[in-house]
Every structure is written in C-alpha cells, then in structure tokens.
Design a protein around this motif. Structure first.
Motif, short mmCIF file in Angstrom:
data_model
loop_
_atom_site.label_atom_id
_atom_site.label_comp_id
_atom_site.label_asym_id
_atom_site.label_seq_id
_atom_site.Cartn_x
_atom_site.Cartn_y
_atom_site.Cartn_z
N GLY A 388 8.49 12.39 -28.55
CA GLY A 388 7.21 11.71 -28.57
C GLY A 388 6.53 11.83 -27.22
O GLY A 388 6.96 12.60 -26.36
N ALA A 389 5.45 11.08 -27.07
CA ALA A 389 4.74 11.05 -25.79
C ALA A 389 4.04 9.71 -25.69
O ALA A 389 3.74 9.07 -26.71
N GLY A 390 3.79 9.27 -24.48
CA GLY A 390 3.18 7.96 -24.35
C GLY A 390 2.83 7.63 -22.92
O GLY A 390 2.64 8.51 -22.09
N LEU A 391 2.78 6.34 -22.68
CA LEU A 391 2.34 5.84 -21.39
C LEU A 391 3.36 4.87 -20.83
O LEU A 391 3.93 4.07 -21.57
N THR A 392 3.54 4.93 -19.55
CA THR A 392 4.37 3.95 -18.89
C THR A 392 3.75 3.69 -17.52
O THR A 392 2.63 4.13 -17.26
N ALA A 393 4.46 2.96 -16.68
CA ALA A 393 3.91 2.67 -15.35
C ALA A 393 5.03 2.73 -14.34
O ALA A 393 6.20 2.59 -14.69
N VAL A 394 4.67 2.95 -13.10
CA VAL A 394 5.65 2.90 -12.02
C VAL A 394 5.95 1.43 -11.76
O VAL A 394 5.02 0.63 -11.60
N PRO A 395 7.23 1.05 -11.73
CA PRO A 395 7.56 -0.37 -11.53
C PRO A 395 6.98 -0.93 -10.23
O PRO A 395 7.04 -0.27 -9.19
N MET A 396 6.47 -2.16 -10.29
CA MET A 396 5.91 -2.82 -9.11
C MET A 396 6.94 -2.93 -7.99
O MET A 396 6.59 -2.85 -6.80
N ALA A 397 8.22 -3.08 -8.35
CA ALA A 397 9.27 -3.26 -7.33
C ALA A 397 9.30 -2.09 -6.34
O ALA A 397 9.59 -2.30 -5.15
N CYS A 398 8.98 -0.89 -6.81
CA CYS A 398 8.96 0.27 -5.89
C CYS A 398 7.95 0.03 -4.77
O CYS A 398 8.22 0.31 -3.59
N PHE A 399 6.78 -0.47 -5.14
CA PHE A 399 5.71 -0.66 -4.15
C PHE A 399 6.01 -1.84 -3.24
O PHE A 399 5.71 -1.82 -2.04
N GLU A 400 6.58 -2.89 -3.82
CA GLU A 400 6.91 -4.07 -3.01
C GLU A 400 7.94 -3.71 -1.94
O GLU A 400 7.78 -4.08 -0.77
N GLN A 401 8.98 -2.97 -2.34
CA GLN A 401 9.99 -2.55 -1.36
C GLN A 401 9.38 -1.65 -0.28
O GLN A 401 9.69 -1.76 0.90
N ALA A 402 8.53 -0.76 -0.72
CA ALA A 402 7.91 0.17 0.23
C ALA A 402 7.04 -0.60 1.22
O ALA A 402 7.06 -0.33 2.43
N LEU A 403 6.29 -1.56 0.71
CA LEU A 403 5.41 -2.32 1.59
C LEU A 403 6.22 -3.15 2.59
O LEU A 403 5.87 -3.24 3.77
N GLU A 404 7.33 -3.71 2.13
CA GLU A 404 8.22 -4.45 3.05
C GLU A 404 8.75 -3.52 4.14
O GLU A 404 8.77 -3.86 5.32
N ALA A 405 9.19 -2.35 3.72
CA ALA A 405 9.72 -1.38 4.69
C ALA A 405 8.63 -0.95 5.67
O ALA A 405 8.89 -0.79 6.88
N PHE A 406 7.43 -0.80 5.16
CA PHE A 406 6.30 -0.40 6.01
C PHE A 406 6.02 -1.49 7.05
O PHE A 406 5.85 -1.21 8.24
N ALA A 407 6.01 -2.75 6.58
CA ALA A 407 5.76 -3.87 7.49
C ALA A 407 6.85 -3.95 8.55
O ALA A 407 6.58 -4.16 9.74
N ALA A 408 8.08 -3.76 8.14
CA ALA A 408 9.21 -3.82 9.08
C ALA A 408 9.09 -2.72 10.13
O ALA A 408 9.31 -2.94 11.32
N GLN A 409 8.70 -1.53 9.68
CA GLN A 409 8.56 -0.40 10.59
C GLN A 409 7.46 -0.65 11.61
O GLN A 409 7.60 -0.36 12.80
N ARG A 410 6.32 -1.22 11.12
CA ARG A 410 5.20 -1.55 12.03
C ARG A 410 5.64 -2.59 13.05
O ARG A 410 5.27 -2.52 14.23
N ALA A 411 6.44 -3.56 12.57
CA ALA A 411 6.89 -4.64 13.46
C ALA A 411 7.76 -4.07 14.58
O ALA A 411 7.62 -4.45 15.75
N VAL A 412 8.63 -3.13 14.22
CA VAL A 412 9.50 -2.50 15.22
C VAL A 412 8.66 -1.71 16.23
O VAL A 412 8.89 -1.78 17.44
N ALA A 413 7.67 -0.99 15.71
CA ALA A 413 6.85 -0.14 16.58
C ALA A 413 5.99 -0.97 17.53
O ALA A 413 5.66 -0.53 18.62
N ALA A 414 5.61 -2.18 17.09
CA ALA A 414 4.64 -2.99 17.85
C ALA A 414 5.26 -3.65 19.09
O ALA A 414 6.43 -3.53 19.35
#
Lengths: 414, 414
Positions: A388-414
């Motif tokens: 078959g074929a259809g629609l799905t979405a990328v889980p929100m958890a992927c973006f939440e983890q990435a954003l946390e990691a991004f914030a942590a990285q910025r904090a270290v750099a700052a």
C-alpha cells in the motif's frame, strides 16, 4: 554565527547544489568504507536483533547474491554470529529506498553535486512487486538482481558516459510542474529520464539488450527515484555540518526507528520508534500486514519534495489517500515549519511559489507541526513487497531531542 | 428527438470514442478524395485569394515537395490559374495544425476510432521553428520534409505495426493529470508517447536511424499533437450529424476566417473573420507581425482539452500568458457553456472533475461567453514560423449564425 546566518548559509548551499547522474559503478570500487562483508542499510544504525522483516529478508538475499551464503539459513547464521558489518548507508554517502541494503558487489548509481564536490550512491531501482528492498529473495528476484547488476548496469554506465551525465535536478524541476512530488509519484520524471537516456542506450547496447532496458525502465515506473534520492542526499550533505544551523539535513527510517540529522549537530541521529502509516492498502492487505515506516526516501521531504510538494501533485492522493484539498493544505502547513522555499522546485498551482524548504527543528517544536511523509507501506513479512501507500509523520520526539542537544551545544559554546 | 436527448446521444458517442494511432500511410493511399493536385488546408474552405501568408507559403512548399513546381513562382502560378484543387481537410477526414496543408505524397498518421469505425488523418509534426505548417519552404525545410516522409514515416509505420497501435486517448487521459492541456502544453504526453514507442522503434530500425528518430521526437516537443488532433476529430466526427443536437463538433481557423460546425447542422460551416491573438511574443516579435488565428488545433478545445482543461495545466500560462488563477477561472467559465464533462479527462486540482465537454451554441449565445482558445501565434509573413502563443476566442457571430440556422431548421421540421 547567529542561527539566522547559519540557516541562510544552509539554504544557500541547498539552492546551489547540483545532482547529475554521472555513472554506474560497483559499490566496492567507489563507496567509502565498503569493505568485504559490509552491509549498508536504510535509516539510522540498527542491530540485526532489532531489524524488521523486510530488512532481514533483503540482507539474506544480498548475502546470497554476494556468495557469502548459499541458503537463507546460512545468511541468518552469518548475521547472528556478527560476521556481517552492518552500518547506516548515510555514513558512507549511500542512500536507498525501503531496506536500502547495499553490499560490495552491487552496482550503484553515482550522482554528483559538482559545486560542492560530493558524490552519492544508490542501488538501481528494481521495480515494484517482489524485490530485494522489500526483503524478497526467491529465484526470480535473484535472477533480476543478476541481470540488473551484470547486464543493465554496464549498459547504463556506457550510455551515461556517452551522454556526459544526465541532470537529475533539472528533470525534477520540470516534473514538479507536471504533478510529480517525486517520492511516490514519478509519472512525469520517469519518462522524462527515459527520453534523455534512450538515444544513448540505443547507441551503446545491442538491439535486444536496449529494448529490454527501455521496457524495464518504463515499466518500473519509479526507476528515477534512486537517482533522485542520491541527488537529494548529495545536496543536503553539502549543507550539513554548519555550526549553529537548526535545519534538518536527513530524515530516514530503518523500520524500527525514525531518525533525523540536523546541520548544526553534525552526524548525530535523533531517533524515536518508527510510526505506522495511515494509507490505502492494495487488495488483500490491511494494517495487520504493515511494517512500521521504513526507508531513506524521506530525504525527498527533507529537500522540499514528497509531501512538502504535494500541492503541485494533487493526483498523488489517488495513491497515498486523502483529497486534493488535503494535498494543498499539507504543503501550506509545511511552510510553517520551514525556513525558505526551494527556488528550483516551483509549484504552478501556488503561482510558481517554491516548495517549502529547510525544516527548522525550532519551528517544529514551537508549532507542534511535524513533517508529513508520503510513503509506500512495506509488508512486515519479508519477500511480500509493497502492500500500500500512505502518509505518516516524523515523530515529535526526534525534534525535541535535537532541540535539547542544540541548546546544550550552544550553552557549552557560550 | 428533443434537443436534450440529441445532446445526450452526442455526449455518449464522444465519451465512448477511441483514438488509437494505428499507422502511417501515404495520403493518396488512404485519404478519401485525395486526387492529384489536391491541396487540403486547415479551417473552413478558403480561396487562394483570401489565404494568409503562412498558408500560401506552405502551399508553395508542398507544391515543390510534390514536384508540381520547381520554384515558388511556378507554385504561385499554379495556384493562381486554378490548377490546384483546394479543399478543407475537414471534408476529407483530415486535420492539421496551423496551415494544415496535406498533399497526396505526404505521409499521414492514421488514428482510429474503432467503436465507430472512423479513421482520421494528420501529417507528421515537424517540430518548431521554420516548418512547413508556418509557410516555410527553404532547403532546410524541404530536406526535413523529405527525411520525415521517406525515412521517419516508414520507421514509425513498422514500429506501430509491431506495437499493435498506440492508444492516444489513454496517454492524453494520463497527461491531463500531469499538467498538459494538450493544445500548447504536451510536456507529459510527448515523453509518454516516446516511452511506448521507443522499444518498437529500436526493434524495427537500424541503430543510427532509431537514434535520430528518438532524438527528433523528443526534441520536437509536441510530436504527439498531430495524433491527438486526429484523435479528437475522429471522435467528434462520430458524434456529428445527430438531428436536433446543439453541440459544437468542430472549431477550425484558416487564418482568414474562424468556423464552427454543429452536430445537428451537418457539414455546414458558420464563419466569422478570424480574430487576432492576445499573447506572449518571442523576443524580436510583436503584434504587428502576427497572423490572425490559424489552424485546426482548436479541435482540442472542442473535446474538452486546450483552454477548457487549463485548470489542470497552470504552468501553461508561462507560455500563453495569464496567471494560474486565470487558468482556473477559464475552465470554470467553460463549464457554463458546455453540456457535460469529459469522463476520460479528469482534473486532479478540481477533485478529479471531468473537463468541460460539449460546447452548446444555445448556452454561448445566452451567456455571452465564447469558447477560449489557447494557441500559437504564427507570423503573417510566410516562412518565419511561430512568433508567440496566447489566447483568443471563437467569434460570437459563429454561434449566432448557427443558432439562427438551427431555429430555421427546427421551424421547417415542425
């Protein structure tokens, strides 16, 4: 660098990226790190124990194709005792639909992003029905695999050499104005490719071989998809590794987990369990037969194709479900989570507006809107194929983890 | 019969009509009434004295191709002294774009409407630029004409025989969902045709000949147009001659006059001066260079393609002018003057609604809305070729005269 500047640089690199199908070569000759017993697969890294049915089936078929195993049982034994070196194709400039299995003897498309000096690789598209990427490995599949690798591939290589390469990005740009969203609908792009390729195939091949190849590429329907996927990855890889950039450069699924990569976060994967797909099933199949979301093909969404270009491909809803209105709304929603518009892929129905480009992890988390994926549904049992074929979405958890990691990285750099 | 019943019968015949490209034959062998010195032209009948520049140029070229004249002056002398038998192609199951000139030695496409036993004929599409249909006849044109007639045509005939014909209506149905409106935009249908034809061309032709043919058909861009036009005419001819029917079965222009035919009014033409075209000119040309509206290609509008299908072909506005919104509005307006919807040609962007079909002379007169035509603009000077593309309309006078004739006929019958 400010996030804004970083994201603009990322968009600039994507817009300036190229994708020319320059050749077909054996994987062991061109793919970095393609040592003996290497098995590349779709999505983020996954161990044999967690692999889904279609991926296991494809690995069994590939092991027999390579001559590593004579029977499926021998192949399973190899995998279980750790004799196969599994890795994500993404770590080796490779990409593949569904299970995305690539082993050293397989012939791969070479797609070049010349302005950035990047080559990316993908296997040849085998058609629909019983095929290796869905975990089929019976004798018909193995015979087709041998024909594609030993006969079709050298023909394509010679034709491409005569043609001086074929510009895949240009074909995609045209096809997006012809109702292809490129992930599930390649009805325009595939014949456009064939029209460019045909004179050169005829020129380099024996008559009967050329006829077989022409018919195969036409009937396969999505033969161009694997070159498009390699093209997308080549362009996005050149836009990766930009400090302070919050844009997504890969979305990929291994049938167990869905993972994303973010330009400012290097090669790290941010994963969550792969979701099921809401869709239209072929006759005789239903949700109980379906595998979780699988394959590297969401690289098309990452570059502004697939569901992000659905407004220009209303007819795709006959395949993936929904209505033309829904297709339009999906694209419009994706503008809310993206940083720009793809200047190469313009949608006539939106007055030639470029497709949404550059999924921003901040906007996803902020709006609660996750990227939609148009995709095929694989049977969870190896060897059956697409159901078959259809629609799905990328889980929100992927973006939440990435954003946390991004914030942590910025904090270290700052 | 009631008008309603008659119109329904007309629509039924159109919906059930077929269009299969079955062969390529010499006109004198297959076209009825194609005697020596016969010259068929586009549009309603027109005398040499009234013919426009491109039509005269094409007749000069055709006379030299036939060997009737050695120089343009000889050809003009033949025409002036009445030695050429001019007639509308429509009277001989023929149809052609622009000047639409067909003479006995030319090779013609044969397109069959099998359910109604109708064969229709059109010449081979020559490409863009300097071509016979625009009145060009220099040595490059004559050489191309010879190649097409003596080399390409036999190849196509053999390929079609091997293929068992190619279903043009099926390709059009698919292309309408890919942004082709089929009159000015054939970007999907042409490669789709090529994909079907290529294996058979390769099978029947020598390698170098096959390569030349494949490249020519691809680069011509609109090679399929002439088979589509023949297909439209074959289907509409089978829906002609229905007493009490008020639906239009032909729209055609000879560069001097635009004419329509109505199913219930037999073979009569209702004409008015051919209008100019509002459009987009190629660099270096302007309205002062333009010929009045010319050619049989408005047969596409007559069957629900061309401007009537523009809502599904928003990208055509880059060629003919306007905006995607205007394209949508044009189709919506055409629903107001038509009796039904073409079940074969469905527009994804309108939720798969069929294109407007069956222009009703009563509705045109009543609403004041005349059918729009998407069309190329020919240079008024012979031999220059196409100088732009744009939009025009069928003059209201055609419909008023037809409606008067219809009323008079009903009065006599009553």
């Amino acid at each position: 660098m400010s996030i804004r500047t970083a994201n603009e640089e990322c968009l600039r690199r994507i817009q300036q990226g190229a994708a020319v199908w320059t050749g077909v070569r054996q994987a062991r000759e061109v793919v970095p790190g393609m040592d003996e017993h290497t098995v590349l697969h779709a999505g983020p890294p996954v161990a044999w124990a967690q692999m889904c049915g279609p991926m296991r089936g494809a690995i069994i078929g590939a092991s027999m194709f390579e001559g590593w195993a004579k029977t499926p049982e021998e192949a399973v034994a190899l995998a279980e005792r750790g004799a196969l070196r599994f890795d994500s194709g993404h770590h080796h400039h490779c990409i593949g639909p569904m299970s995305g299995i690539i082993t050293p003897s397989m012939q791969v498309n070479v797609v070049r992003n010349e302005p950035f000096g990047v080559d990316t690789y993908s296997t040849l598209y085998m058609g629909i029905g019983k095929v290796l990427r869905h975990g089929a490995y019976d004798e018909t599949v193995m015979a087709k695999l041998r024909w594609m690798n030993h006969e079709l591939a050298p023909m394509l290589a010679a034709a491409l050499q005569e043609a001086g390469g074929i510009d895949i990005k240009a074909i995609v740009a045209q096809a997006v104005q012809m109702g292809d969203e490129m992930h599930n609908r390649n009805k325009a792009s595939n014949p456009l490719l064939l029209a460019r390729l045909a004179p050169h195939l005829v020129s380099v091949a024996e008559r009967a071989d050329a006829i077989r190849a022409l018919k195969f590429i036409d009937e396969a329907g999505h033969f161009i998809l694997n070159m498009v996927m390699a093209g997308c990855k080549g362009i996005l890889d050149a836009a990766s590794g930009i400090d302070d950039c919050t844009l997504v450069t890969a979305i990929a699924r291994n049938g167990h987990e869905t993972g994303i990569r973010v330009s400012g976060l290097g090669d790290r994967w941010f994963t969550a369990p792969a979701p099921m797909i809401e869709g239209v099933y072929f006759p005789g199949f239903g949700p109980q037969d379906a595998n979780p979301d699988l394959g590297d093909s969401a690289i098309t969404e990452t570059i502004g194709l697939g569901s992000l270009a659905m407004a220009g491909a209303p007819a795709v809803v006959e395949y993936v479900g929904g209505t033309p209105q829904f297709a339009l709304e999906t694209t419009m929603k994706m503008y809310e989570i993206t940083a720009g518009e793809n200047q190469a892929f313009k949608l006539p129905s939106l007055n030639f507006r470029g497709t949404p480009l550059g999924i921003d992890i901040r906007k996803v988390v902020q709006t609660g809107i996750t990227p939609v994926i148009n995709t095929g549904i694989a049977c969870r049992r190896p060897g059956v194929g697409q159901i078959g074929a259809g629609l799905t979405a990328v889980p929100m958890a992927c973006f939440e983890q990435a954003l946390e990691a991004f914030a942590a990285q910025r904090a270290v750099a700052a």
